[in-house]
Design an enzyme around this catalytic site. Structure first.
Site, mmCIF file in Angstrom:
data_model
loop_
_atom_site.group_PDB
_atom_site.id
_atom_site.type_symbol
_atom_site.label_atom_id
_atom_site.label_comp_id
_atom_site.label_asym_id
_atom_site.label_seq_id
_atom_site.Cartn_x
_atom_site.Cartn_y
_atom_site.Cartn_z
ATOM 1 N N HIS A 20 51.929 -32.879 25.658
ATOM 2 C CA HIS A 20 52.350 -31.742 26.481
ATOM 3 C C HIS A 20 51.802 -32.008 27.883
ATOM 4 O O HIS A 20 50.745 -32.642 28.020
ATOM 5 C CB HIS A 20 51.720 -30.428 26.019
ATOM 6 C CG HIS A 20 51.996 -30.023 24.615
ATOM 7 N ND1 HIS A 20 51.347 -30.553 23.539
ATOM 8 C CD2 HIS A 20 52.853 -29.104 24.117
ATOM 9 C CE1 HIS A 20 51.788 -29.980 22.426
ATOM 10 N NE2 HIS A 20 52.701 -29.098 22.740
ATOM 11 N N ASP A 24 48.157 -31.505 28.239
ATOM 12 C CA ASP A 24 47.257 -32.384 27.468
ATOM 13 C C ASP A 24 46.725 -33.518 28.328
ATOM 14 O O ASP A 24 45.630 -34.016 28.093
ATOM 15 C CB ASP A 24 47.986 -33.037 26.285
ATOM 16 C CG ASP A 24 48.533 -32.033 25.305
ATOM 17 O OD1 ASP A 24 47.946 -30.949 25.184
ATOM 18 O OD2 ASP A 24 49.556 -32.348 24.658
HETATM 19 C C1 XLS Z 1 53.003 -26.415 17.010
HETATM 20 C C2 XLS Z 1 53.893 -27.525 17.267
HETATM 21 C C3 XLS Z 1 53.532 -28.353 18.470
HETATM 22 C C4 XLS Z 1 54.722 -29.173 18.855
HETATM 23 C C5 XLS Z 1 54.771 -29.567 20.282
HETATM 24 O O1 XLS Z 1 53.016 -25.781 15.980
HETATM 25 O O2 XLS Z 1 53.965 -28.321 16.125
HETATM 26 O O3 XLS Z 1 52.398 -29.092 18.215
HETATM 27 O O4 XLS Z 1 54.847 -30.295 18.053
HETATM 28 O O5 XLS Z 1 54.730 -28.468 21.128
#
Ligand code: XLS
Ligand code: NI
Ligand code: NI
Length: 434
Positions: free
Chosen positions: A97, A100
């Site tokens: 993200h 991140d």
């Molecule tokens: C959360 C999601 C997240 C996605 C990306 O539950 O799995 O980690 O994979 O935003």
């Protein structure tokens, strides 16, 4: 247990070394393709580089700050660690993200500037190591302005900030050569209809996705856009509930040419489905894209994002992947974190080894299952009445209700045959343990 910080190697199933692969042999060829190319493992930046064990009742149990204050230097240290870790574990892709990989500023412009600095840094690291970005996404659920959603927020300024984050995320994806861009609609849903205009929210969600698609395509993004279904948590009703709901949404808004699904195992079980069910729904709708590889705990009702170790699950997952002909732009992203009590660096290494070995075993077993042929043969035979006679005519659209009524009127003793579930389950056990 001490890890010597070296590269994790394949030692085979008789090895008792915890810091070695027992099944994942990257270069081993299965069905004409290397294991690593079948599996296309990716590291999730958020869990691996950032998550520190916080839960609803307690704070961090790990420290991933590298002794540095919040800012670019800390994020560079994280990136150094990330690429070193991926090289040691032998992972060739990663996912992130926006928040991140770069610190957030007070305004969108400041955040975008930080993201640009950090994507320059990541690009250098990619070039130096050959590691690739599988997909990027933007976090549009963490900050309080997104409490009522991003694209589905009742506030148009929030929609605009979300659009700005998506633009920067797509720019990052293009710059870093990502083959995917994900939308997980974190808070795109609602808690009560008493305060919600569902029709407008759904249209707005489609509007943001369409704007993203148009911007991406106009600027040279050739990868897949993905929606990642999740039924609940954080919102009570998520608009991206499951694969079938997402397929319907994408069709309604004419997005199926550019969007596919990123299926996560733990989200499947939260929706009351199996992982394999969600993958199959994606496949039969022509929307299979990528996978978030993890597992939930069936006794806990939330998204635990555990590293996958259930080999029945990984086998049936890889069965679907092999039947699909493999990944094109997608891969297996470990959207998984070491448990809160598994709070040492060794645990992260052990967790990845566990996940990669479990998927390697799953691949080996799925390939055996297909070569064994008993399951596929049984299914083919079960539907064989559609290969000739009236069945063939039904499939070809040559029958009408009247013609079928006439055909059926004198049939006697019509019966369906046994589904043989127990027998088929023993075939799976044969393959797993035989
Ligand atoms: C959360 C999601 C997240 C996605 C990306 O539950 O799995 O980690 O994979 O935003
Ligand atoms: Ni996910
Ligand atoms: Ni999850």
């Amino acid at each position: 247990m001490k890890y010597d910080n070296g590269k994790i190697k394949f030692e085979g199933k008789n090895s008792k070394n915890p810091f070695a692969f027992h099944y994942y042999d990257a270069e081993r060829v299965i069905g004409g393709k290397k294991m690593k190319d079948h599996l296309k493992f990716a590291m999730s930046y958020w869990h691996t580089i950032n998550a520190c064990g916080t839960d609803m009742f307690g704070g961090d149990t790990m420290d991933k700050n590298f002794g540095l204050p919040y800012g670019i230097e800390r994020y560079k240290a994280k990136a150094d660690f990330a690429f070193d870790f991926m090289q040691k574990i032998g992972i060739e892709y990663y996912c992130f993200h926006d928040v991140d990989v770069a610190p957030e500023g007070e305004t969108l412009a400041e955040s975008v500037k930080n993201l640009e600095i950090m994507t320059d840094y990541l690009l250098e690291k990619q070039k130096a190591t050959g590691i690739k970005l599988l997909w990027a996404t933007a976090n549009m659920f963490g900050d309080k302005k997104f409490m009522a959603g991003a694209a589905t927020s009742p506030n148009a300024d929030v929609f605009a900030v979300a659009a700005g984050k998506v633009k920067a995320g797509i720019d990052a994806a293009i710059k870093l050569g990502a083959s995917g861009y994900v939308f997980w609609g974190g808070r795109e849903g609602y808690d009560t209809l008493l305060n919600t205009d569902m029709g407008l929210e759904l249209d707005n969600l489609a509007r943001l996705l369409t704007l993203a698609r148009d911007y991406g395509r106009a600027n040279g993004f050739k990868g897949d856009f993905y929606i990642e279904p999740k039924p609940k948590e954080p919102t009570k009703h998520q608009y991206d509930f499951d694969a079938a709901t997402c397929a319907n949404f994408l069709r309604k808004y004419n997005l199926t040419d550019d969007f596919r699904l990123n299926i996560e195992a733990n989200h499947a079980t939260l929706a009351g489905h199996t992982f394999q069910h969600e993958l199959r729904v994606a496949r039969v709708n022509g929307l299979f894209g990528s996978i978030d590889a993890n597992q939930g705990d069936l006794l806990l009702g939330w998204d635990t994002d555990q590293f996958p170790t259930n080999v029945y699950e990984t086998t049936m997952c890889m069965y679907e992947v092999l039947k699909e002909g493999g990944f094109i732009n997608g891969g297996l992203n470990f959207d998984a974190k070491a448990r809160r009590q598994s709070n040492t660096f060794e645990d992260i290494v052990l967790a990845y080894i566990a996940g990669m070995d479990s998927f390697a075993l799953g691949l080996i077993k799925a390939d055996e299952l297909i070569r064994d042929g008993r399951i596929d043969e049984f299914v083919k035979d079960r539907y064989s009445s559609y290969e000739s006679g009236v069945g063939k005519r039904i499939v070809e659209g040559k029958e009408t209700l009247e013609s079928l009524a006439e055909y059926a009127s004198d049939l006697k003793d019509v019966k369906a045959e046994s589904g043989r579930q127990e027998y088929l389950e023993t075939v799976i056990n044969d393959i797993m343990f035989g």
